[in-house]
Design an enzyme around this catalytic site. Sequence first.
Site, mmCIF file in Angstrom:
data_model
loop_
_atom_site.group_PDB
_atom_site.id
_atom_site.type_symbol
_atom_site.label_atom_id
_atom_site.label_comp_id
_atom_site.label_asym_id
_atom_site.label_seq_id
_atom_site.Cartn_x
_atom_site.Cartn_y
_atom_site.Cartn_z
ATOM 1 N N ASP A 72 0.877 -1.167 0.000
ATOM 2 C CA ASP A 72 0.000 0.000 0.000
ATOM 3 C C ASP A 72 0.916 1.220 0.000
ATOM 4 O O ASP A 72 1.602 1.494 0.985
ATOM 5 C CB ASP A 72 -0.887 -0.013 1.254
ATOM 6 C CG ASP A 72 -1.819 1.190 1.313
ATOM 7 O OD1 ASP A 72 -1.643 2.151 0.519
ATOM 8 O OD2 ASP A 72 -2.726 1.185 2.162
ATOM 9 N N ASN A 98 3.694 4.932 -9.649
ATOM 10 C CA ASN A 98 2.562 5.079 -10.567
ATOM 11 C C ASN A 98 1.191 4.975 -9.889
ATOM 12 O O ASN A 98 0.229 5.557 -10.395
ATOM 13 C CB ASN A 98 2.697 4.001 -11.664
ATOM 14 C CG ASN A 98 1.412 3.816 -12.444
ATOM 15 O OD1 ASN A 98 1.065 4.637 -13.292
ATOM 16 N ND2 ASN A 98 0.676 2.755 -12.139
ATOM 17 N N TYR A 164 -8.023 15.624 -6.872
ATOM 18 C CA TYR A 164 -7.149 14.950 -7.829
ATOM 19 C C TYR A 164 -6.158 15.914 -8.477
ATOM 20 O O TYR A 164 -4.953 15.642 -8.520
ATOM 21 C CB TYR A 164 -7.997 14.259 -8.901
ATOM 22 C CG TYR A 164 -7.173 13.421 -9.845
ATOM 23 C CD1 TYR A 164 -6.589 12.234 -9.419
ATOM 24 C CD2 TYR A 164 -6.958 13.819 -11.161
ATOM 25 C CE1 TYR A 164 -5.821 11.465 -10.276
ATOM 26 C CE2 TYR A 164 -6.189 13.059 -12.030
ATOM 27 C CZ TYR A 164 -5.625 11.882 -11.584
ATOM 28 O OH TYR A 164 -4.846 11.127 -12.435
ATOM 29 N N LYS A 168 -2.059 15.882 -8.266
ATOM 30 C CA LYS A 168 -1.165 15.694 -9.410
ATOM 31 C C LYS A 168 -0.264 16.918 -9.631
ATOM 32 O O LYS A 168 0.845 16.796 -10.147
ATOM 33 C CB LYS A 168 -1.974 15.353 -10.670
ATOM 34 C CG LYS A 168 -2.585 13.952 -10.608
ATOM 35 C CD LYS A 168 -1.507 12.862 -10.546
ATOM 36 C CE LYS A 168 -2.068 11.471 -10.448
ATOM 37 N NZ LYS A 168 -1.048 10.405 -10.462
#
Length: 275
Positions: A72, A98, A164, A168
């Site tokens: 994890d 990733n 999100y 990023k």
Amino acid sequence: MGQISYDFTDETVIVTGATSGIGRAVARRFGDAGATVIVADIREEPKEKAESAPTAELIEDGGGRATFVETDVSSPTEIVSVIEAAREFGGVDVMVNNAGIYRHASLLETDVESFDQVFGINVRGVFAGCRAAARDMLSREDPGSIINTASISSEYAQTGHAMYDASKGAVMMLTRVAALELASHDIRVNAVAPGIIETTFGSGNPEPERHVDDQFIHDEMEIPEVSGRERDPVIPMGRMGSPEEMAGSYLFLAADDASYVTGHLLYADGGYQIV
Ligand code: NAD
């Protein structure tokens, strides 16, 4: 059109989130190029029924070397364990951070637990992966390469993407700072920024645990409609990308061909970022 053929024989590559989607395609391509691949994921069985066999099994069936290590990425301890597992194969040469998840909510509707979950995986996971891999490379005096999965969301805002896009954006800056700090140690750090890719991304993610009672305030509130611009995904190439089309960018950044490339965000997005 020609195709580049890479040789990663005797190299050990860790790919997080390699059970499905982009990570799976990247892991397979490294496996085909002769690398020993460590598939680091929370699950061994792919999400997609069509993606029959686990990634490590597929690589081995094709004559490569691979192993699965349950990991994890939101746990820095588990990341250290997977780096230690790579020592059995000579130590990590290429670290691909990733694994990532997506949750959709407007800023007004976002709850703290979901925010922490997205940042725990998408940001802390990448931070811990960069740090653990770099520490290990330095301690073995064997520099390598680190590649993170960023996104078009690293630089392009969309409504409903508060968690999100912020995560990023953080991946992009982590990549740049890590590249800056590790350049003098010959460790290169880059990122691939995929566009809209055909995977099961966003489905099958575990629900965050609820501890904080901000849902109470939420229930009492009238949440107004979000009035921001919903950006229609305009893809100049007119189609989504496939996971396989992402893989080459990772191999290029890991290879000696990219020996003078660091701190770079490589878009593989069908031109999304142009418009
Ligand atoms: P996917 O859902 O198909 O694969 C994600 C993988 O990560 C799965 O195997 C899942 O089990 C694993 N994972 C999830 N949480 C994890 C955790 N805590 N620890 C370890 N593994 C975990 O998604 P994908 O589309 O292949 O996404 C891969 C990466 O690409 C993500 O970082 C995502 O943000 C990024 N990305 C995807 C797209 C897209 O359109 N699909 C676009 C830009 C960027």
